[in-house]
Write a protein that holds these residues in place. Structure first.
Motif, mmCIF file in Angstrom:
data_model
loop_
_atom_site.group_PDB
_atom_site.id
_atom_site.type_symbol
_atom_site.label_atom_id
_atom_site.label_comp_id
_atom_site.label_asym_id
_atom_site.label_seq_id
_atom_site.Cartn_x
_atom_site.Cartn_y
_atom_site.Cartn_z
ATOM 1 N N LEU A 276 54.889 47.991 29.626
ATOM 2 C CA LEU A 276 53.714 47.249 29.177
ATOM 3 C C LEU A 276 53.196 46.282 30.234
ATOM 4 O O LEU A 276 52.087 45.759 30.105
ATOM 5 N N LEU A 277 53.979 46.041 31.291
ATOM 6 C CA LEU A 277 53.475 45.217 32.392
ATOM 7 C C LEU A 277 52.238 45.828 33.031
ATOM 8 O O LEU A 277 51.442 45.132 33.658
ATOM 9 N N ALA A 278 52.080 47.149 32.851
ATOM 10 C CA ALA A 278 50.909 47.815 33.422
ATOM 11 C C ALA A 278 49.614 47.300 32.801
ATOM 12 O O ALA A 278 48.570 47.286 33.460
ATOM 13 N N ILE A 279 49.663 46.861 31.551
ATOM 14 C CA ILE A 279 48.430 46.446 30.866
ATOM 15 C C ILE A 279 47.798 45.213 31.511
ATOM 16 O O ILE A 279 46.628 45.252 31.906
ATOM 17 N N PRO A 280 48.523 44.082 31.648
ATOM 18 C CA PRO A 280 47.877 42.931 32.301
ATOM 19 C C PRO A 280 47.475 43.221 33.738
ATOM 20 O O PRO A 280 46.454 42.707 34.215
ATOM 21 N N MET A 281 48.246 44.058 34.426
ATOM 22 C CA MET A 281 47.894 44.382 35.802
ATOM 23 C C MET A 281 46.589 45.160 35.893
ATOM 24 O O MET A 281 45.715 44.875 36.722
ATOM 25 N N PHE A 282 46.425 46.163 35.018
ATOM 26 C CA PHE A 282 45.201 46.959 35.051
ATOM 27 C C PHE A 282 43.999 46.171 34.547
ATOM 28 O O PHE A 282 42.875 46.375 35.022
ATOM 29 N N VAL A 283 44.204 45.282 33.592
ATOM 30 C CA VAL A 283 43.104 44.427 33.134
ATOM 31 C C VAL A 283 42.623 43.547 34.284
ATOM 32 O O VAL A 283 41.414 43.427 34.545
ATOM 33 N N LEU A 284 43.557 42.937 34.999
ATOM 34 C CA LEU A 284 43.196 42.098 36.142
ATOM 35 C C LEU A 284 42.530 42.922 37.234
ATOM 36 O O LEU A 284 41.520 42.507 37.813
ATOM 37 N N ALA A 285 43.064 44.106 37.500
ATOM 38 C CA ALA A 285 42.488 44.969 38.539
ATOM 39 C C ALA A 285 41.056 45.364 38.179
ATOM 40 O O ALA A 285 40.162 45.360 39.037
ATOM 41 N N GLY A 286 40.820 45.706 36.908
ATOM 42 C CA GLY A 286 39.478 46.079 36.488
ATOM 43 C C GLY A 286 38.488 44.943 36.654
ATOM 44 O O GLY A 286 37.367 45.137 37.147
ATOM 45 N N ASN A 287 38.892 43.741 36.264
ATOM 46 C CA ASN A 287 38.003 42.587 36.418
ATOM 47 C C ASN A 287 37.763 42.258 37.889
ATOM 48 O O ASN A 287 36.662 41.850 38.277
ATOM 49 N N LEU A 288 38.792 42.437 38.720
ATOM 50 C CA LEU A 288 38.617 42.215 40.158
ATOM 51 C C LEU A 288 37.625 43.203 40.757
ATOM 52 O O LEU A 288 36.795 42.846 41.598
ATOM 53 N N MET A 289 37.711 44.460 40.326
ATOM 54 C CA MET A 289 36.788 45.469 40.855
ATOM 55 C C MET A 289 35.350 45.180 40.432
ATOM 56 O O MET A 289 34.412 45.392 41.204
ATOM 57 N N ASN A 290 35.182 44.696 39.202
ATOM 58 C CA ASN A 290 33.837 44.301 38.783
ATOM 59 C C ASN A 290 33.337 43.133 39.623
ATOM 60 O O ASN A 290 32.172 43.106 40.043
ATOM 61 N N GLY A 291 34.223 42.172 39.881
ATOM 62 C CA GLY A 291 33.842 41.037 40.714
ATOM 63 C C GLY A 291 33.600 41.415 42.155
ATOM 64 O O GLY A 291 32.897 40.700 42.877
#
Length: 428
Positions: free
Chosen positions: A54-69
């Protein structure tokens, strides 16, 4: 357990946040069973989040927001316009293709729908598209996002059901592309009927397409890197999430140089809110799920369904109807957390591949984010575009039928959808 379920539904109808409704319902179960230590709910809430994948979830959420930024979303929008601008109802076709491209970035249909509503919705309405059709197009095309890796829904299903997340990611490619094609056909037919015109007078020249693809190469190869890393053992699902964050930082700071300190602070703030909401829901769901297992509800439901038929195709269609109805009232994430342990054993009992069932399960449940009365993505888009639910429902018919076609093919042709995971990871 009946009292617990009734309390949960009553709290939902009262408008209580889903996480609190689940948590209170779960605690009521323990109050009904004084022989169980009252400390168990606290332990369950803590241990539920200790699942390493489940550690993948916060990591991918952060990665997605970073890519949008980092400006990737805007570049992907430009690419989608180049690829589909010559088609009828070009902006709607842009939304379809953009959802495919965003699948490798956000992993969340709600995030994709809200983003596209702000970027494409006003232009659609200004150019004469019916408001209900525009809102329905943006919302229903976001259903593609949870199938394209990385998908938060597939990560949850794989973690709970102990199913290979790498195979689930690979399996999501074919249904995602098939859904794109079905939506594009549905939009084209509807556009001809309504007389919607293309955005471009002619197809974009190959040179322009190649230039746009080159500008977006770093975003386009991201899902490929994930699958290759998982296939060759370079990353575990948790580690690949951390790599995704590093990759997004590289793109934003080095490649595109658009990630400033101010935008980085906004990304962190949004990520904390998103991650907190998801992980709190996961923690609280453990209390409710304990009661489901204690009362042997999975076994009861399995016996009931198998008494109707042991034909896997018939069972899948029965489960499909149940999931669509359940999704109208309960959030998709909650249903994945609550129902995976119930329906996955039934699927494996009748010989279904866990990856095949997971794709069917997650896609069908996610429709609940789009349908009234509790469709989070639907409400987000309708609020942004000031569209009534009645107009949204009227404009949804072609997209709903296209989604049902994909689900029906998923039920009837499992080998087609398992081709990519079997090719990459081995199998029959």
């Amino acid at each position: 357990m009946l009292l617990v379920v009734c309390a949960f539904l009553v709290f939902l109808l009262m408008g209580m946040p889903v996480a609190f409704a689940i948590g209170i319902g779960g605690v009521l179960f323990f109050l009904q069973h004084p022989e169980l230590p009252i400390t168990i709910p606290i332990q369950l809430a803590i241990t539920q989040t200790q699942n390493f994948p489940l550690l993948a979830i916060p990591m991918f959420v952060l990665a997605g927001n970073l890519m949008n930024g980092a400006g990737i979303t805007r570049r992907l929008l430009d690419l989608a316009e180049v690829l589909t601008g010559h088609m009828r109802a070009g902006l709607v076709q842009v939304s379809v293709v953009l959802s495919v491209l965003m699948g490798g970035v956000s992993g969340s249909c709600i995030a994709d729908a809200a983003m596209e509503a702000r970027m494409l919705g006003p232009d659609m309405i200004r150019r004469g598209y019916q408001k209900g059709f525009a809102a329905a197009a943006i919302t229903w095309t976001s259903l593609i996002v949870p199938t394209i890796p990385p998908s938060i829904g597939l990560i949850l299903y794989g973690s709970i059901g102990q199913v290979s997340i790498g195979r689930l990611f690979a399996g999501g490619i074919v249904p995602g592309l098939l859904m794109m094609m079905c939506y594009m056909v549905a939009v084209s037919i509807y556009a001809r009927k309504k007389g919607y015109l293309p955005e471009r007078s002619s197809r974009a020249p190959l040179r322009e397409v190649a230039t746009s693809v080159w500008k977006n190469l770093l975003a386009l190869i991201f899902p490929v890197i994930l699958l290759v890393g998982l296939r060759f053992g370079l990353f575990t699902p948790s580690e690949v999430g951390s790599f995704a964050v590093f990759y997004a930082l590289f793109v934003g700071l080095v490649a595109y140089k658009e990630l400033s300190w101010e935008s980085f602070k906004i990304v962190l703030r949004d990520s904390i809110i998103d991650i907190g909401a998801v992980m709190f829901l996961i923690a609280i769901s453990g209390i409710f799920s304990y009661g489901i297992v204690w009362e042997r509800i999975p076994e009861l439901i399995a016996n009931y369904l198998l008494s109707i038929s042991d034909n896997s195709t018939i069972l899948l269609f029965i489960i499909m109807v149940f999931l669509i109805i359940a999704g109208m009232f309960v959030d998709a994430t909650v249903l994945i957390l609550m129902l995976t342990c119930i329906f996955l054993p039934i699927a494996t009992h009748v010989g279904l591949d866990p990856v095949h069932f997971g794709l069917f399960f997650v896609i069908t449940i996610t429709i609940g984010n789009i349908t009234p009365p509790v469709g989070a993505a639907m409400y987000a888009v309708c609020t942004i575009l000031d569209c009534s639910i009645q107009d949204f429902v009227k404009g949804s018919l072609p997209f709903f039928l296209a989604a049902l076609v994909v689900i029906a093919l998923l039920v009837l042709l499992p080998d087609v959808f398992l081709f990519v995971p079997n090719l990459l990871f081995g199998g029959k």
